[in-house]
Design an enzyme around this catalytic site. Structure first.
Site, PDB file in Angstrom:
ATOM      1  CB  THR A 172      -0.918   0.023   1.255  1.00  0.00           C
ATOM      2  OG1 THR A 172      -1.458   1.333   1.411  1.00  0.00           O
ATOM      3  CG2 THR A 172      -0.169  -0.355   2.523  1.00  0.00           C
ATOM      4  CD  GLU A 192      -2.484   5.073   4.391  1.00  0.00           C
ATOM      5  OE1 GLU A 192      -2.113   5.380   5.525  1.00  0.00           O
ATOM      6  OE2 GLU A 192      -3.117   5.837   3.646  1.00  0.00           O
ATOM      7  CE1 TYR A 247      -4.152  -1.710   5.836  1.00  0.00           C
ATOM      8  CE2 TYR A 247      -3.099   0.323   5.112  1.00  0.00           C
ATOM      9  CZ  TYR A 247      -3.703  -0.885   4.815  1.00  0.00           C
ATOM     10  OH  TYR A 247      -3.855  -1.273   3.497  1.00  0.00           O
ATOM     11  CE  LYS A 280      -2.180  -4.294   4.039  1.00  0.00           C
ATOM     12  NZ  LYS A 280      -2.461  -5.342   3.053  1.00  0.00           N
TER      13      LYS A 280
HETATM   14  P1  NAP Z   1     -11.516  -4.846   1.882  1.00  0.00           P
HETATM   15  O1  NAP Z   1     -12.657  -4.538   0.966  1.00  0.00           O
HETATM   16  O2  NAP Z   1     -11.536  -4.331   3.264  1.00  0.00           O
HETATM   17  O3  NAP Z   1     -11.369  -6.447   1.919  1.00  0.00           O
HETATM   18  C1  NAP Z   1     -10.545  -7.061   2.878  1.00  0.00           C
HETATM   19  C2  NAP Z   1     -10.720  -8.565   2.777  1.00  0.00           C
HETATM   20  O4  NAP Z   1      -9.886  -9.181   3.760  1.00  0.00           O
HETATM   21  C3  NAP Z   1     -12.155  -9.053   3.039  1.00  0.00           C
HETATM   22  O5  NAP Z   1     -12.421 -10.129   2.194  1.00  0.00           O
HETATM   23  C4  NAP Z   1     -12.077  -9.523   4.493  1.00  0.00           C
HETATM   24  O6  NAP Z   1     -13.015 -10.514   4.808  1.00  0.00           O
HETATM   25  C5  NAP Z   1     -10.668 -10.123   4.497  1.00  0.00           C
HETATM   26  N1  NAP Z   1     -10.133 -10.289   5.833  1.00  0.00           N
HETATM   27  C6  NAP Z   1     -10.034  -9.364   6.834  1.00  0.00           C
HETATM   28  N2  NAP Z   1      -9.461  -9.926   7.921  1.00  0.00           N
HETATM   29  C7  NAP Z   1      -9.200 -11.206   7.615  1.00  0.00           C
HETATM   30  C8  NAP Z   1      -8.631 -12.306   8.314  1.00  0.00           C
HETATM   31  N3  NAP Z   1      -8.224 -12.204   9.585  1.00  0.00           N
HETATM   32  N4  NAP Z   1      -8.516 -13.493   7.672  1.00  0.00           N
HETATM   33  C9  NAP Z   1      -8.947 -13.656   6.418  1.00  0.00           C
HETATM   34  N5  NAP Z   1      -9.511 -12.651   5.703  1.00  0.00           N
HETATM   35  C10 NAP Z   1      -9.634 -11.457   6.293  1.00  0.00           C
HETATM   36  O7  NAP Z   1     -10.141  -4.371   1.236  1.00  0.00           O
HETATM   37  P2  NAP Z   1      -9.800  -4.017  -0.298  1.00  0.00           P
HETATM   38  O8  NAP Z   1     -10.024  -2.559  -0.515  1.00  0.00           O
HETATM   39  O9  NAP Z   1     -10.403  -5.013  -1.198  1.00  0.00           O
HETATM   40  O10 NAP Z   1      -8.207  -4.190  -0.274  1.00  0.00           O
HETATM   41  C11 NAP Z   1      -7.600  -5.460  -0.543  1.00  0.00           C
HETATM   42  C12 NAP Z   1      -6.186  -5.443  -0.003  1.00  0.00           C
HETATM   43  O11 NAP Z   1      -5.441  -4.403  -0.612  1.00  0.00           O
HETATM   44  C13 NAP Z   1      -6.061  -5.219   1.491  1.00  0.00           C
HETATM   45  O12 NAP Z   1      -4.961  -5.972   1.940  1.00  0.00           O
HETATM   46  C14 NAP Z   1      -5.753  -3.735   1.618  1.00  0.00           C
HETATM   47  O13 NAP Z   1      -5.054  -3.474   2.813  1.00  0.00           O
HETATM   48  C15 NAP Z   1      -4.906  -3.533   0.380  1.00  0.00           C
HETATM   49  N6  NAP Z   1      -4.926  -2.189  -0.217  1.00  0.00           N
HETATM   50  C16 NAP Z   1      -6.115  -1.616  -0.551  1.00  0.00           C
HETATM   51  C17 NAP Z   1      -6.104  -0.393  -1.190  1.00  0.00           C
HETATM   52  C18 NAP Z   1      -7.392   0.303  -1.604  1.00  0.00           C
HETATM   53  O14 NAP Z   1      -7.339   1.495  -1.886  1.00  0.00           O
HETATM   54  N7  NAP Z   1      -8.493  -0.414  -1.688  1.00  0.00           N
HETATM   55  C19 NAP Z   1      -4.887   0.244  -1.484  1.00  0.00           C
HETATM   56  C20 NAP Z   1      -3.697  -0.401  -1.132  1.00  0.00           C
HETATM   57  C21 NAP Z   1      -3.725  -1.638  -0.512  1.00  0.00           C
HETATM   58  P3  NAP Z   1     -14.480 -10.158   5.392  1.00  0.00           P
HETATM   59  O15 NAP Z   1     -15.319  -9.823   4.186  1.00  0.00           O
HETATM   60  O16 NAP Z   1     -14.869 -11.417   6.060  1.00  0.00           O
HETATM   61  O17 NAP Z   1     -14.301  -9.002   6.315  1.00  0.00           O
HETATM   62  N1  GDD Z   2     -12.602   7.154   6.161  1.00  0.00           N
HETATM   63  C1  GDD Z   2     -12.708   8.498   6.246  1.00  0.00           C
HETATM   64  N2  GDD Z   2     -13.865   9.041   6.730  1.00  0.00           N
HETATM   65  N3  GDD Z   2     -11.675   9.264   5.838  1.00  0.00           N
HETATM   66  C2  GDD Z   2     -11.816  10.608   5.895  1.00  0.00           C
HETATM   67  C3  GDD Z   2     -12.985  11.217   6.360  1.00  0.00           C
HETATM   68  C4  GDD Z   2     -14.066  10.400   6.805  1.00  0.00           C
HETATM   69  O1  GDD Z   2     -15.097  10.866   7.240  1.00  0.00           O
HETATM   70  N4  GDD Z   2     -12.831  12.562   6.250  1.00  0.00           N
HETATM   71  C5  GDD Z   2     -11.622  12.778   5.761  1.00  0.00           C
HETATM   72  N5  GDD Z   2     -10.989  11.608   5.533  1.00  0.00           N
HETATM   73  C6  GDD Z   2      -9.611  11.458   5.042  1.00  0.00           C
HETATM   74  C7  GDD Z   2      -8.740  10.527   5.892  1.00  0.00           C
HETATM   75  O2  GDD Z   2      -8.246  11.215   7.049  1.00  0.00           O
HETATM   76  C8  GDD Z   2      -7.650  10.188   4.875  1.00  0.00           C
HETATM   77  O3  GDD Z   2      -6.660  11.206   4.885  1.00  0.00           O
HETATM   78  C9  GDD Z   2      -8.380  10.218   3.534  1.00  0.00           C
HETATM   79  O4  GDD Z   2      -9.638  10.865   3.764  1.00  0.00           O
HETATM   80  C10 GDD Z   2      -8.651   8.836   2.935  1.00  0.00           C
HETATM   81  O5  GDD Z   2      -9.234   8.014   3.934  1.00  0.00           O
HETATM   82  P1  GDD Z   2      -9.839   6.554   3.585  1.00  0.00           P
HETATM   83  O6  GDD Z   2     -10.806   6.647   2.470  1.00  0.00           O
HETATM   84  O7  GDD Z   2     -10.299   5.959   4.868  1.00  0.00           O
HETATM   85  O8  GDD Z   2      -8.607   5.767   2.973  1.00  0.00           O
HETATM   86  P2  GDD Z   2      -7.071   5.659   3.447  1.00  0.00           P
HETATM   87  O9  GDD Z   2      -6.265   6.431   2.458  1.00  0.00           O
HETATM   88  O10 GDD Z   2      -6.904   5.962   4.873  1.00  0.00           O
HETATM   89  O11 GDD Z   2      -6.803   4.091   3.266  1.00  0.00           O
HETATM   90  C11 GDD Z   2      -7.190   3.417   2.072  1.00  0.00           C
HETATM   91  O12 GDD Z   2      -6.176   3.512   1.101  1.00  0.00           O
HETATM   92  C12 GDD Z   2      -4.925   2.893   1.456  1.00  0.00           C
HETATM   93  C13 GDD Z   2      -3.962   3.136   0.293  1.00  0.00           C
HETATM   94  O13 GDD Z   2      -3.395   4.403   0.382  1.00  0.00           O
HETATM   95  C14 GDD Z   2      -7.459   1.961   2.457  1.00  0.00           C
HETATM   96  O14 GDD Z   2      -8.037   1.297   1.353  1.00  0.00           O
HETATM   97  C15 GDD Z   2      -6.180   1.239   2.837  1.00  0.00           C
HETATM   98  O15 GDD Z   2      -6.448  -0.166   2.994  1.00  0.00           O
HETATM   99  C16 GDD Z   2      -5.155   1.426   1.715  1.00  0.00           C
HETATM  100  O16 GDD Z   2      -3.942   0.800   2.039  1.00  0.00           O
END
Ligand code: NAP
Ligand code: GDD
Length: 365
Positions: free
Chosen positions: A130, A132, A154, A158
């Site tokens: 990520t 992050e 987090y 990671k």
């Molecule tokens: P998500 O929608 O939150 O999905 C997370 C998945 O992990 C769900 O299927 C959840 O299962 C499963 N999970 C959570 N805890 C677990 C455990 N203890 N054992 C087995 N499975 C578990 O996340 P996503 O947005 O698809 O992201 C996928 C991956 O990419 C994550 O690793 C996230 O950190 C990473 N990532 C995401 C982003 C982004 O912007 N989306 C960016 C960078 C990296 P349940 O449905 O049962 O909760």
């Molecule tokens: N969730 C949330 N809710 N975020 C808020 C809000 C709110 O009401 N208001 C402002 N934000 C700001 C957060 O402080 C952060 O700076 C930004 O919006 C994005 O927040 P999120 O959408 O929660 O995503 P994230 O960037 O913290 O994390 C996501 O992206 C990562 C990759 O950069 C997640 O998908 C992580 O799993 C992933 O690694």
């Protein structure tokens, strides 16, 4: 004989897992996914895939080595996509130990299972890393050589995942790599991430089902892409000749405030932002009503505020197009989806409606 194409996706019920499963099924893979037992069976994102002959589900938890070893031994995957994680940054401050166990040690459990089962020659591993990791950023934009400065429990977890993947690659010559993915969103995004919270609120406010949207840091900057485009990259990373890590991003940055502006514009509301910090408000230009306010409930103890990725390497080496879906298209896809979803909501969906109310009041973050 044709080469086996068997994928195991941990986290298949998540946003990315569901899109990746669709992609791999289209490519002719046998797709296996891990699920967790929950008191409510809520597998909305993969419901349309269940019952397909090449799609299989197994109970496993990244916190439970035995279940991980069991499923890998049974499936003998040729590719593992380790997407499972506690993926919410704010929640990681409330559940830091759980986050570390799943997002850090969980990665080790997958790698070690593959090694102990003697599958290192036949199984490639993708790790969901990520942006992050860049956290309190040390340069903009961020590329594969930018130093890491993780800035939440987090991100720290990671970071362990990233380094243990690199270590197993070097120590045991395993084909394991990390995709350093910047934020990617979609109509399947979890409802407590900021983009989905905004698109759902815009739809509910437009349809008279919500009065106001409370957010945290409106000035936070993100490089937002479309999840459907990003899962293709995960696959490309494992098809590469060599195991390497890649930054996956659009190369374009927007603020939370801008995301809000575009989402409300799509439903026909033009917002004007006035004030600063905690006093900033998003006002409906046509009516003067305050629709967006800042609530400190959504501030984080440490917040990552300047993510901006440089996808040059992924473009050059993987031939990936980072700009297939523009920012405006992404916002429109999400808002149009949520306008239809909110319009269809009725009393039988009370649980989801309660979530909207809790989000509005800051009870759920
Ligand atoms: P998500 O929608 O939150 O999905 C997370 C998945 O992990 C769900 O299927 C959840 O299962 C499963 N999970 C959570 N805890 C677990 C455990 N203890 N054992 C087995 N499975 C578990 O996340 P996503 O947005 O698809 O992201 C996928 C991956 O990419 C994550 O690793 C996230 O950190 C990473 N990532 C995401 C982003 C982004 O912007 N989306 C960016 C960078 C990296 P349940 O449905 O049962 O909760
Ligand atoms: N969730 C949330 N809710 N975020 C808020 C809000 C709110 O009401 N208001 C402002 N934000 C700001 C957060 O402080 C952060 O700076 C930004 O919006 C994005 O927040 P999120 O959408 O929660 O995503 P994230 O960037 O913290 O994390 C996501 O992206 C990562 C990759 O950069 C997640 O998908 C992580 O799993 C992933 O690694």
């Amino acid at each position: 004989m044709e080469k086996r194409k068997v994928a195991l996706i941990t986290g298949v019920t998540g946003q990315d897992g569901s899109y990746l499963a669709e992609l791999l099924l289209e490519k002719g893979y046998d797709v296996h996914g891990t699920i967790r037992r929950s008191s409510v069976d809520f597998r909305e994102r993969i419901a349309h895939l269940e019952g397909k002959p090449n799609f299989h589900l197994h109970y496993a938890d990244l916190g439970d080595s035995m279940s991980i070893i069991g499923v890998i031994a049974k499936v003998k995957p040729t590719e593992i996509y380790n997407l499972a994680a506690q993926s919410h940054v704010q929640v990681s401050f409330d559940s830091p130990e759980f986050t570390a166990d799943v997002d850090a040690t969980g990665v080790l459990r997958v790698l070690e299972a593959v090694r102990l089962l003697g599958l290192t020659e036949t199984c490639r591993i993708y790790q969901a890393s990520t942006s992050e990791l860049y956290g309190k950023v040390e340069e903009v934009p961020q590329n594969e050589n930018t130093p890491f400065h993780p800035y939440s429990p987090y991100a720290v977890a990671k970071q362990y995942g990233f380094w243990i993947v690199k270590e197993y690659r070097e120590a045991y010559n395993m084909f394991c790599c990390s995709g350093i993915l910047f934020n990617h969103e979609s109509e399947r995004r979890g409802e407590t991430f900021v983009t989905r919270k905004i698109t759902l609120a815009a739809a509910r406010i437009k349809q008279g089902k919500q009065d106001k949207l409370y957010l945290g840091n409106l000035g936070s900057l993100r490089d937002w892409g479309y999840a459907k485009d990003y899962v293709e990259c995960m696959w490309l990373i494992l098809q590469n000749e060599k195991p390497e890590d890649f930054v996956i991003a659009t190369g374009i940055q927007h603020s939370v405030r801008e995301f809000c502006y575009h989402a409300f514009k799509r439903v026909g509301i033009e917002l004007e932002f006035h004030g600063e910090g905690i006093d900033e408000k998003g006002i409906d230009k046509a009516t003067g009503n305050v629709l967006v306010e800042v609530s400190p409930d959504f501030f984080r103890p440490t917040d990552v505020v300047n993510l901006w990725g440089d996808p040059t390497k992924a473009k050059a080496k993987l031939g990936w197009n980072p700009n297939k879906t523009s920012f405006e298209e992404l916002v429109n896809i999400m808002v149009d989806n949520d306008m239809a979803k909110v319009a269809a909501e009725d009393a039988s969906q009370k649980v989801r409606t309660n979530l909207a109310e809790y989000l509005e009041k800051g009870i759920v973050k």
